[in-house]
Design a protein around this motif. Sequence first.
Motif, PDB file in Angstrom:
ATOM      1  N   LYS A 103       4.434   4.199   5.344  1.00  0.00           N
ATOM      2  CA  LYS A 103       3.845   3.629   6.865  1.00  0.00           C
ATOM      3  C   LYS A 103       4.450   4.976   7.594  1.00  0.00           C
ATOM      4  N   GLU A 104       5.602   5.137   7.506  1.00  0.00           N
ATOM      5  CA  GLU A 104       6.333   5.736   8.622  1.00  0.00           C
ATOM      6  C   GLU A 104       5.654   7.500   8.417  1.00  0.00           C
ATOM      7  N   PRO A 150       2.332   9.734  -8.834  1.00  0.00           N
ATOM      8  CA  PRO A 150       3.564   9.187  -9.390  1.00  0.00           C
ATOM      9  C   PRO A 150       4.524   9.075  -8.447  1.00  0.00           C
ATOM     10  N   LYS A 151       5.477   7.919  -8.481  1.00  0.00           N
ATOM     11  CA  LYS A 151       6.514   7.814  -7.780  1.00  0.00           C
ATOM     12  C   LYS A 151       7.901   8.468  -8.212  1.00  0.00           C
ATOM     13  N   PRO A 152       8.765   8.958  -7.285  1.00  0.00           N
ATOM     14  CA  PRO A 152       8.282   8.936  -5.781  1.00  0.00           C
ATOM     15  C   PRO A 152       7.427   9.825  -5.505  1.00  0.00           C
ATOM     16  N   GLU A 171       7.204  -3.039  -3.419  1.00  0.00           N
ATOM     17  CA  GLU A 171       8.430  -2.558  -2.680  1.00  0.00           C
ATOM     18  C   GLU A 171       8.593  -2.277  -1.203  1.00  0.00           C
ATOM     19  N   LYS A 172       9.344  -2.896  -0.495  1.00  0.00           N
ATOM     20  CA  LYS A 172       9.408  -2.951   1.060  1.00  0.00           C
ATOM     21  C   LYS A 172       9.727  -1.635   1.278  1.00  0.00           C
ATOM     22  N   VAL A 173      10.730  -1.059   0.559  1.00  0.00           N
ATOM     23  CA  VAL A 173      11.147   0.512   0.917  1.00  0.00           C
ATOM     24  C   VAL A 173      10.050   1.453   0.848  1.00  0.00           C
ATOM     25  N   ILE A 174       9.356   1.113  -0.245  1.00  0.00           N
ATOM     26  CA  ILE A 174       8.343   2.260  -0.352  1.00  0.00           C
ATOM     27  C   ILE A 174       7.153   2.370   0.605  1.00  0.00           C
TER      28      ILE A 174
END
Length: 385
Positions: free
Chosen positions: A18-19, A101-103, A10-13
């Motif tokens: 990263k940020e 766990p996510k989120p 998942e690119k958003v995750i």
Amino acid sequence: MSKILIIDDEKVIRATLKEILEYENYKISEAQDGEEGLKMLQEEDFDLVLCDIKMPKMDGLEVLEHASQMDKQPQFIMISAHGSIETAVEATKKGAFDFVPKPPDLNRLLLTVRNALDKKNLVSETKVLKKKLSKKLDMVGESPAILQVKDTIEKVAPTDARVLITGPNGTGKELVAHWLHKKSNRSNEPFIAVNCAAIPAELIESELFGHEKGSFTSAVKQRVGKFEQASSGTLFLDEIGDMSLSAQSKVLRALQEHKITRVGGDKDIKVDVRVLAATNKDLKKEIEDGNFREDLYHRLSVILIQVPALKDRKEDIPLLIEKFLDDIAKEYGTAQKDISPEATKELQKFPWTGNIRELRNVVERLVILGEKTISLDDVKKYADY
């Protein structure tokens, strides 16, 4: 700066993690699936991996399993929106540091990352220290006498046979004991050394077997003895010839029955310990003089290893000098000094009554007082002979 690899489809995750982590001054790399992540792990060194579990091509648990077989082993934190207790347990069994766990909760994530990196640093430091210790404990020499000792160690170490190591002071008897332990099936368990000559006779039993609170005047609390501390590992009894007859009888019982009793106690405690012993005394003469139990001698001497005196392996002196020059330079944080061939030959002429320990002391003295290249004149000036 710690390097962290984020593996998530998942690119958003990936972008969010990263940020957050770059703000904390971590260096971040990304992989969009398990296969790409594994390839990056093979090509680069990372301190930590944040790895999703459910991914195309290769799931996170497979990545973790493959990574655990590599020489370089970063810490893993598994992350998933489809987690369960079973998944978390399986990930931990495969070597993951933690499961998030996510989120992810931001505070918990950052705390888990810091703890995982702390563990990575501790593991790395431990490996470095073990490597340094292993180098420090190198058995240097190619003489027939020392090769015979090395050959015996190779044959005996994998067994649980008790070994009696004999030889003059300063020859490296404890070094032999360390190698017997290191090459044994107990190498990941404790190695406990006891210098029997350094402990007063009235305290040796407490030292070896422990004591119960109140068993004597200064016994203000219970104490676990060396036999128990060495559980599943190796107990090295140095200078066994100086042990009192009373303590000898208790050691004999421990070897015969694999049980000990603490001083002041009445409860038998089972012990699983391999016992190695060393002495510079002639134990057969000590038996004749009534100072050592013959039955204990036979229990301890299943295998006998005689460590040669330095005067009987003088061809090893150049190799030992080189090792000591290297060791001393590292200890002092200075450039390693050289030594001239003439100086080395002169040192080979000495009787070395103090054996390797004495040679090491003399080399250190020459490093401190001698010229950049230690010369024959330096040896004649600063060595005691």
